[in-house]
Design a protein around this motif. Structure first.
Motif, PDB file in Angstrom:
ATOM      1  N   GLY A 189       1.295   3.216  -3.846  1.00 22.42           N
ATOM      2  CA  GLY A 189       0.489   4.426  -3.889  1.00 22.42           C
ATOM      3  C   GLY A 189      -0.955   4.101  -4.222  1.00 22.42           C
ATOM      4  O   GLY A 189      -1.581   3.256  -3.584  1.00 22.42           O
ATOM      5  N   SER A 190      -1.493   4.771  -5.241  1.00 25.61           N
ATOM      6  CA  SER A 190      -2.905   4.565  -5.609  1.00 25.61           C
ATOM      7  C   SER A 190      -3.068   3.713  -6.856  1.00 25.61           C
ATOM      8  O   SER A 190      -4.154   3.667  -7.434  1.00 25.61           O
ATOM      9  CB  SER A 190      -3.576   5.926  -5.828  1.00 25.61           C
ATOM     10  OG  SER A 190      -2.909   6.638  -6.857  1.00 25.61           O
ATOM     11  N   SER A 191      -2.003   3.033  -7.295  1.00 26.30           N
ATOM     12  CA  SER A 191      -2.098   2.237  -8.515  1.00 26.30           C
ATOM     13  C   SER A 191      -1.951   0.760  -8.199  1.00 26.30           C
ATOM     14  O   SER A 191      -1.211   0.377  -7.286  1.00 26.30           O
ATOM     15  CB  SER A 191      -0.996   2.666  -9.496  1.00 26.30           C
ATOM     16  OG  SER A 191       0.288   2.464  -8.935  1.00 26.30           O
TER      17      SER A 191
ATOM     18  N   LEU B 256      -3.837  -1.520  -6.819  1.00 26.12           N
ATOM     19  CA  LEU B 256      -4.144  -1.966  -5.465  1.00 26.12           C
ATOM     20  C   LEU B 256      -5.313  -2.942  -5.412  1.00 26.12           C
ATOM     21  O   LEU B 256      -5.673  -3.405  -4.328  1.00 26.12           O
ATOM     22  CB  LEU B 256      -4.468  -0.755  -4.581  1.00 26.12           C
ATOM     23  CG  LEU B 256      -3.286   0.154  -4.230  1.00 26.12           C
ATOM     24  CD1 LEU B 256      -3.753   1.306  -3.363  1.00 26.12           C
ATOM     25  CD2 LEU B 256      -2.195  -0.625  -3.517  1.00 26.12           C
TER      26      LEU B 256
ATOM     27  N   PHE C 120      -7.345   0.946   2.320  1.00 24.20           N
ATOM     28  CA  PHE C 120      -7.295   0.905   0.863  1.00 24.20           C
ATOM     29  C   PHE C 120      -8.359   1.787   0.215  1.00 24.20           C
ATOM     30  O   PHE C 120      -8.226   2.172  -0.955  1.00 24.20           O
ATOM     31  CB  PHE C 120      -7.495  -0.537   0.376  1.00 24.20           C
ATOM     32  CG  PHE C 120      -6.237  -1.347   0.318  1.00 24.20           C
ATOM     33  CD1 PHE C 120      -5.451  -1.343  -0.820  1.00 24.20           C
ATOM     34  CD2 PHE C 120      -5.839  -2.100   1.393  1.00 24.20           C
ATOM     35  CE1 PHE C 120      -4.301  -2.093  -0.877  1.00 24.20           C
ATOM     36  CE2 PHE C 120      -4.685  -2.864   1.347  1.00 24.20           C
ATOM     37  CZ  PHE C 120      -3.900  -2.856   0.210  1.00 24.20           C
TER      38      PHE C 120
ATOM     39  N   PRO D   7      -9.646   5.003   0.197  1.00 18.39           N
ATOM     40  CA  PRO D   7      -9.430   6.240  -0.557  1.00 18.39           C
ATOM     41  C   PRO D   7      -8.616   6.020  -1.833  1.00 18.39           C
ATOM     42  O   PRO D   7      -8.900   6.641  -2.865  1.00 18.39           O
ATOM     43  CB  PRO D   7      -8.688   7.139   0.441  1.00 18.39           C
ATOM     44  CG  PRO D   7      -9.015   6.576   1.784  1.00 18.39           C
ATOM     45  CD  PRO D   7      -9.140   5.102   1.582  1.00 18.39           C
ATOM     46  N   ALA D   8      -7.599   5.149  -1.759  1.00 19.87           N
ATOM     47  CA  ALA D   8      -6.775   4.908  -2.940  1.00 19.87           C
ATOM     48  C   ALA D   8      -7.580   4.242  -4.056  1.00 19.87           C
ATOM     49  O   ALA D   8      -7.324   4.472  -5.241  1.00 19.87           O
ATOM     50  CB  ALA D   8      -5.575   4.048  -2.570  1.00 19.87           C
ATOM     51  N   LEU D   9      -8.555   3.425  -3.688  1.00 21.09           N
ATOM     52  CA  LEU D   9      -9.390   2.763  -4.687  1.00 21.09           C
ATOM     53  C   LEU D   9     -10.627   3.587  -5.055  1.00 21.09           C
ATOM     54  O   LEU D   9     -11.494   3.092  -5.790  1.00 21.09           O
ATOM     55  CB  LEU D   9      -9.823   1.389  -4.170  1.00 21.09           C
ATOM     56  CG  LEU D   9      -8.696   0.357  -4.022  1.00 21.09           C
ATOM     57  CD1 LEU D   9      -9.226  -0.917  -3.414  1.00 21.09           C
ATOM     58  CD2 LEU D   9      -8.043   0.072  -5.366  1.00 21.09           C
TER      59      LEU D   9
ATOM     60  N   LEU E 187       0.833  -1.200   0.000  1.00 17.88           N
ATOM     61  CA  LEU E 187       0.000   0.000   0.000  1.00 17.88           C
ATOM     62  C   LEU E 187       0.868   1.252   0.000  1.00 17.88           C
ATOM     63  O   LEU E 187       0.578   2.235  -0.691  1.00 17.88           O
ATOM     64  CB  LEU E 187      -0.928  -0.001   1.225  1.00 17.88           C
ATOM     65  CG  LEU E 187      -1.816   1.229   1.415  1.00 17.88           C
ATOM     66  CD1 LEU E 187      -2.773   1.379   0.251  1.00 17.88           C
ATOM     67  CD2 LEU E 187      -2.581   1.130   2.730  1.00 17.88           C
TER      68      LEU E 187
END
Length: 839
Positions: A293-295, A297, A340, A342-344, A289
């Protein structure tokens, strides 16, 4: 090559620490078997041959051949075993606590083996390093030698299990196996990360093979090798490059490796191994995580779900008995998915994973009640996640997931209500939480009537939950209490959708009355406190008109002459403040209502009612300008204060309302003292009191205050306060007669004489009443006032007179004083001595 030394020292250090505790316990048992005093028993007679004891091996020693052989030695039929004085075997259950191992056994028997294993790895490191320094070996040869060295150590560990001279001490095989695994991972690091002899995918394949070899050796050699395999298996992806082959192969490796560890832990009943594998796997997820970052995941989130479910199943089967360990992985998985989210971007995949994991908690709770706490945690986190996603800039699939979330918890909760309290909580949370949060943070997603339908339907189900739990044995049953409260909130919100927001107090009042009636129907003590919540909600909804009243009171206290300008609109005040007053008034006859906040709730309702009455009292005279204040300011205050005095007098006649009567009297007295005698005293601030002598507002106000004090205050406080107020009323009478409607201005000569004459009459009246009624306070007050008037006449009034007027003044005063003295003497002489002494 420095990485080889670092990995070997760290890994073998972990093994040595973990193995130390186990070996210490086994050594204490051996020493006790050799030196225990209980082993000394009387010898057996030669004529009775000792029976050969059966060979018994302690299951705890099964993994250590040397200790098992030592335990079984007396039963092998040797001559020493057949000696008459040989001690019989002692059962472990009756064995005393063994002594602590000696320093000699620690230094001489335990540390050398593991230090030797570390030395082997270090020796290989320095051998390769020396060959590099002298230019003897190239990169390919170095890697090959490192691989051969690792293979040799593994082979040596297997040989140690078979050689007669070494197989009795299992630690030698464990140390060699651990050193071999460490060297294998180091070799893989050299080949893949340093010299690039093999690509990412082959490196992962070899890493998987080394890990499988480590697990196989752990199965053969015991916990120390398992610890090393655990550490090496989770560190190996970092060695080979975690992102070299892609996230998919990495997660596949982690899933297979973790599953293998779980199977090994279940097979050997090693709960510690299952716990360690779970912690390490979650640590990898958090690393990903942070690193990704935000990719990419989605795959790690799926891994979280599988890990949480697998760990929840594996831990009990591996021997973990603590209850928190059974639900810990599920809770950790839910928390991890929350991280997870917010990143997703709260997309459908995330919500799918979360709903699957939450459904797993419910399924486990349905099978085993010990998992119910995990289901409750899942509900709480789900509502937090829902609220967080609804206020986020991107809601993703949240609005579509909300009804699924509600159904997921509400349906099993409603179906399993009879199982207990926790299922009732799940039902209520599923019914009320999602719909209320969605309505609060996303009201525009549905029309008002649609929200009303949803909330009223949920309210009906929540009420049914409370009805089903009405016969609960336990007090404060969450189904009974929570269901009623949720039904009231949902119903009030649903009805409120169909009304303008200004009328929100009406559905809140209806919900409050419903809660009170349901409490009376069930008799539950906790339910009787719930209407307080409804009253508090109505007061919170009326913050605007209440703020206007508070501002008015504050301005009045500090001396503002026109506080009525702060009055809120009457329609708003009635619409928001009258419903709570009516609800409290309807429920108040039942003395159980609002407990233990009954007194505070009734006081709040009375205060609100007084504000409304005060509002109505301010309307007729409409003191909104300085001219109106000059004309009607004093009269308006008089009317309000006297109304409070009269209300207190009427309520005092009801024995059950004495407290309220006392509060109203105190409020009226405070108004009279602060406003009429201090900051708005008509002698100091211009205000019309009326032009008719005696029958004017000033005299009337103070005289009535004297009457109320005498009637309402206890003796002797009441009569004494009445005398003080009567004195003020006489002063007001003279002042008004001298000045007319406005009492401001200097004191003239005629006014001075008027005070003397009026106060002399008052003194005589007090003396006469005191003598007639036997009132000592009246007599003393009359004498004191007479003395004061006399001094005033001699020192002030007579100084302004000349000639015949002065003579007549003193003549009249002298005759009056002599007459008063003669009458008072006869009164005292006529009374019994005991009575005089009693005064």
């Amino acid at each position: 090559m420095d990485g080889i030394l670092f990995l070997a020292v760290v890994a073998l250090g972990i093994v040595a620490i973990a193995q130390g505790q186990r070996v210490r316990a086994l050594t204490r048992r051996i020493e006790w078997l050799e030196h225990s005093p209980r082993a000394q028993v009387p010898p057996v007679r030669a004529a009775d041959p000792a029976p050969t004891p059966a060979t018994t091996v302690d299951p705890g020693l099964a993994t250590d051949p040397a200790l098992a052989a030592a335990r079984a030695a007396p039963a092998l039929g040797t001559p020493a075993a057949r000696r008459a004085d040989a001690p019989p075997p002692v059962s472990p259950a009756s064995a005393p606590k063994p002594d602590r191992p000696s320093l000699e056994s620690l230094i001489g028997a335990r540390l050398p083996v593991w230090i030797g294993a570390v030395a082997l790895v270090v020796a290989g490191f320095f051998l390769v390093r020396h060959s590099i320094e002298i230019g003897l070996l190239g990169p390919g040869v170095r890697t090959l030698l490192a691989a051969l060295f690792a293979a040799a150590l593994v082979a040596a560990s297997e040989a140690a299990r078979r050689l007669p001279a070494l197989r009795d001490d299992s630690r030698i095989g464990q140390a060699l196996a651990g050193a071999g695994i460490a060297s294998s991972y180091a070799t893989l690091y050299i080949a893949a990360a340093i010299y690039r002899f093999i690509g990412p995918l082959p490196a992962f394949g070899l890493m998987l093979a080394v890990t499988a070899l480590g697990l196989a050796l752990a199965l053969r050699h015991g916990p120390p090798t398992a610890i090393l395999a655990l550490a090496g298996g989770f560190v190996a992806p970092l060695v080979a490059g975690y992102d070299a082959a892609g996230i998919g192969p990495l997660l596949t490796y982690l899933a297979l490796f973790t599953a293998a560890l779980f199977l090994l832990a279940i097979h050997r009943r090693w709960a510690w191994l299952a716990i360690a594998a779970t912690v390490a796997a979650f640590a990898w997820v958090n690393f990903l995580l942070f690193a990704l970052g935000s990719s990419s995941l989605a795959a790690p989130a799926a891994f979280v779900v599988l890990l949480a479910i697998a760990a929840t199943i594996a831990l009990p089967r591996a021997g973990a008995t603590a209850r928190w360990l059974h639900i810990g992985p599920l809770f950790a998985g839910l928390i991890q998915l929350f991280a997870f989210a917010p990143a997703l971007a709260f997309d459908a995949l995330l919500w799918g994973f979360y709903l699957v994991l939450a459904a797993a908690t419910l399924l486990l709770a349905w099978r085993d009640a010990r998992y119910l706490s995990g289901s409750l945690a899942a509900l709480g986190l789900a509502l937090v996640l829902l609220g967080t996603s609804l206020i986020a800039p991107e809601r993703g699939a949240t609005l579509a997931a909300a009804p699924l979330l509600a159904a997921l918890f509400a349906v099993p909760g409603l179906l399993l209500l009879d199982r207990g309290r926790s299922w009732a909580i799940l039902a209520i949370g599923g019914l009320a939480g999602p719909v209320l949060l969605a309505n609060l943070f996303a009201p525009g997603q549905l029309a008002s009537w649609q929200w009303a339908v949803l909330e009223l339907a949920a309210a009906a189900l929540a009420a049914w939950t409370s009805w089903r739990r009405r016969a609960a044995i336990d007090q404060r049953d969450p189904g009974l209490i929570g269901g009623a409260l949720a039904a009231a909130i949902l119903a009030a919100t649903g009805i409120g959708q169909l009304l303008p927001f200004d009328w929100i107090a009406v559905p809140l009042a209806l919900a409050t009355l419903a809660l009170g009636l349901w409490a009376r129907r069930t008799g539950d003590r906790t339910l009787f406190a719930l209407p307080v919540i409804g009253v508090a909600a109505m007061v919170a909804a009326a913050v605007v008109p209440l703020g206007g009243y508070v501002l008015l009171i504050a301005e009045s206290i500090i001396g503002e002459t026109l506080p009525a300008r702060a009055l809120p609109a009457l329609a708003d005040a009635l619409r928001t403040l009258l419903p709570p007053v009516i609800a409290v008034a309807l429920l108040a006859p039942d003395r159980r209502q609002f407990a233990p906040m009954r007194a505070a709730t009734l006081g709040l309702a009375i205060a609100i009612m007084l504000m409304l009455v005060y509002h109505f009292a301010k309307l007729p005279l409409a003191v909104l300008t300085e001219a109106r204040f000059l004309t009607w300011g004093f009269v308006e205050r008089m009317l309000v204060t006297q109304a409070l005095f009269a209300a207190a007098w009427l309520l005092r006649r009801r024995t059950d309302l004495v407290t309220l009567a006392t509060a109203l009297f105190a409020l009226a007295a405070a108004r009279f003292l602060w406003f009429d005698l201090v900051i708005f005293n008509p002698v100091l601030v211009e205000q019309h009191v009326g032009s008719i002598p005696l029958l004017n507002a000033a005299v009337f106000h103070v005289a009535l205050a004297a009457f109320w004090a005498h009637a309402l205050l206890p003796r002797p406080t009441g009569p004494r306060a009445a005398m003080v107020l009567t004195f003020l009323a006489v002063l007001a009478l003279v002042r008004q007669a001298a000045h007319g409607s406005l009492l401001t201005g200097p004191i003239g000569t005629g006014e001075t004489y008027g005070y003397s004459a009026a106060l002399l009459i008052l003194a005589l009246v007090w003396l006469a009443l005191g003598i007639r009624r036997g009132g000592r306070d009246l007599r003393l007050a009359g004498l004191a006032l007479l003395t004061g008037v006399t001094l005033k006449v001699f020192l002030i009034d007579a100084a302004a007179l000349d000639g015949l007027l002065r003579i007549l003044s003193f003549l009249g005063l002298g005759i009056a004083l002599i007459g008063i003295g003669w009458v008072y003497t006869r009164f005292l002489a006529a009374r019994p001595k005991a009575s005089v002494a009693g005064d």
